[in-house]
Scaffold this active site. Structure first.
Site, mmCIF file in Angstrom:
data_model
loop_
_atom_site.group_PDB
_atom_site.id
_atom_site.type_symbol
_atom_site.label_atom_id
_atom_site.label_comp_id
_atom_site.label_asym_id
_atom_site.label_seq_id
_atom_site.Cartn_x
_atom_site.Cartn_y
_atom_site.Cartn_z
ATOM 1 N N ARG A 48 0.743 -1.094 0.174
ATOM 2 C CA ARG A 48 -0.001 0.028 0.013
ATOM 3 C C ARG A 48 0.783 1.383 -0.082
ATOM 4 O O ARG A 48 0.427 2.320 -0.557
ATOM 5 C CB ARG A 48 -1.054 -0.087 1.223
ATOM 6 C CG ARG A 48 -2.268 -0.878 1.018
ATOM 7 C CD ARG A 48 -3.017 -1.277 2.205
ATOM 8 N NE ARG A 48 -2.344 -2.353 2.828
ATOM 9 C CZ ARG A 48 -2.648 -2.630 4.069
ATOM 10 N NH1 ARG A 48 -3.573 -1.999 4.671
ATOM 11 N NH2 ARG A 48 -2.195 -4.035 4.540
ATOM 12 N N GLU A 58 4.299 -9.840 14.059
ATOM 13 C CA GLU A 58 3.788 -10.166 15.248
ATOM 14 C C GLU A 58 4.265 -11.654 15.894
ATOM 15 O O GLU A 58 4.500 -11.666 16.860
ATOM 16 C CB GLU A 58 2.461 -10.386 15.049
ATOM 17 C CG GLU A 58 1.406 -10.292 16.581
ATOM 18 C CD GLU A 58 0.023 -10.245 16.083
ATOM 19 O OE1 GLU A 58 -0.380 -10.134 14.944
ATOM 20 O OE2 GLU A 58 -0.828 -10.598 17.230
HETATM 21 P P1 AMP Z 1 3.683 -2.597 12.021
HETATM 22 O O1 AMP Z 1 4.956 -3.313 11.510
HETATM 23 O O2 AMP Z 1 3.050 -3.275 13.234
HETATM 24 O O3 AMP Z 1 3.767 -0.960 12.380
HETATM 25 O O4 AMP Z 1 2.573 -2.756 11.036
HETATM 26 C C1 AMP Z 1 2.432 -1.940 9.878
HETATM 27 C C2 AMP Z 1 2.056 -2.736 8.608
HETATM 28 O O5 AMP Z 1 0.926 -3.690 8.856
HETATM 29 C C3 AMP Z 1 1.699 -1.707 7.478
HETATM 30 O O6 AMP Z 1 1.993 -2.164 6.565
HETATM 31 C C4 AMP Z 1 0.008 -1.968 7.800
HETATM 32 O O7 AMP Z 1 -0.521 -1.782 6.317
HETATM 33 C C5 AMP Z 1 -0.346 -3.212 8.231
HETATM 34 N N1 AMP Z 1 -1.450 -3.220 9.445
HETATM 35 C C6 AMP Z 1 -1.043 -3.223 10.661
HETATM 36 N N2 AMP Z 1 -1.959 -3.213 11.381
HETATM 37 C C7 AMP Z 1 -3.099 -2.827 10.617
HETATM 38 C C8 AMP Z 1 -4.509 -2.654 10.704
HETATM 39 N N3 AMP Z 1 -5.104 -2.537 11.873
HETATM 40 N N4 AMP Z 1 -5.313 -2.437 9.675
HETATM 41 C C9 AMP Z 1 -4.617 -2.403 8.416
HETATM 42 N N5 AMP Z 1 -3.332 -2.585 8.267
HETATM 43 C C10 AMP Z 1 -2.632 -2.894 9.344
#
Ligand code: AMP
Length: 179
Positions: free
Chosen positions: A62, A99
């Site tokens: 995205r 995660e």
């Molecule tokens: P993080 O590495 O935990 O900051 O996760 C970020 C990535 O996961 C981004 O590329 C987001 O598109 C996706 N992502 C994580 N949580 C969500 C959510 N609740 N809704 C949509 N996309 C998410």
């Protein structure tokens, strides 16, 4: 704030996707709304409108859509940061936290010259694991990471704070509580 409410209304929330307990913030509705899409891109780059930006780096997938529009807006080049094994030329690679476990992301070794001014773009920051990996990758090849921009912040997960602790200015347009 009017802008935040306006843009927030353009994001669709899907409860329990991709698994129970997750509120998935779907930006395809924002991208599909011409006015909201333009406004989001304008607002994301607003603080850097007058400054020279050499490259915009977008995180798969995205971040490519938004990053391409942002790059055009600030007259910068665009650089894709991809999941491993997708880029054809010589790459640099960085592990990042998911995660459960880790994965690796890559960019072309010659995509950014030393000291070039770069803005990192993705749709959403949650734990910040993905963006942290991207900042490390960019710095590894000598980029000057001027800012990281996201449409959505999930502040309870601490990602934006993590990036700021790495001396990266963070720009987000709206926040949602929880996961
Ligand atoms: P993080 O590495 O935990 O900051 O996760 C970020 C990535 O996961 C981004 O590329 C987001 O598109 C996706 N992502 C994580 N949580 C969500 C959510 N609740 N809704 C949509 N996309 C998410």
């Amino acid at each position: 704030m009017v802008l935040e409410d306006d843009l927030k209304a353009a994001v669709r929330t899907i409860p329990d996707y991709p698994k129970p307990g997750i509120m998935f913030r779907d930006i395809t509705t924002l991208l599909g709304d011409a006015r909201a899409f333009r406004r989001a891109v304008d607002q994301l780059v607003h603080p850097w409108a007058g400054s020279k930006i050499d490259k915009v780096a977008g995180i798969e997938a995205r971040g490519f859509i938004l990053g391409g529009a942002v790059a055009h807006q600030v007259s910068a080049g665009f650089v894709p940061i991809r999941k491993k094994g997708k880029l054809p030329h010589q790459t640099v690679r960085m592990a990042y936290a998911l995660e459960y476990g880790t994965d690796e992301m890559e960019m072309h070794v010659d995509a950014i010259a030393k000291d070039e001014r770069v803005i990192l773009v993705d749709d959403l920051i949650a734990t910040g694991g993905t963006a942290e990996g991207a900042v490390k990758l960019l710095r590894q090849i000598g980029a000057n990471v001027v800012a990281a921009c996201f449409i959505i912040d999930l502040p309870d997960l601490g990602g934006a704070a993590k990036l700021r602790a790495m001396d990266v200015p963070v720009r987000t347009l709206m926040a949602f509580g929880g996961h």
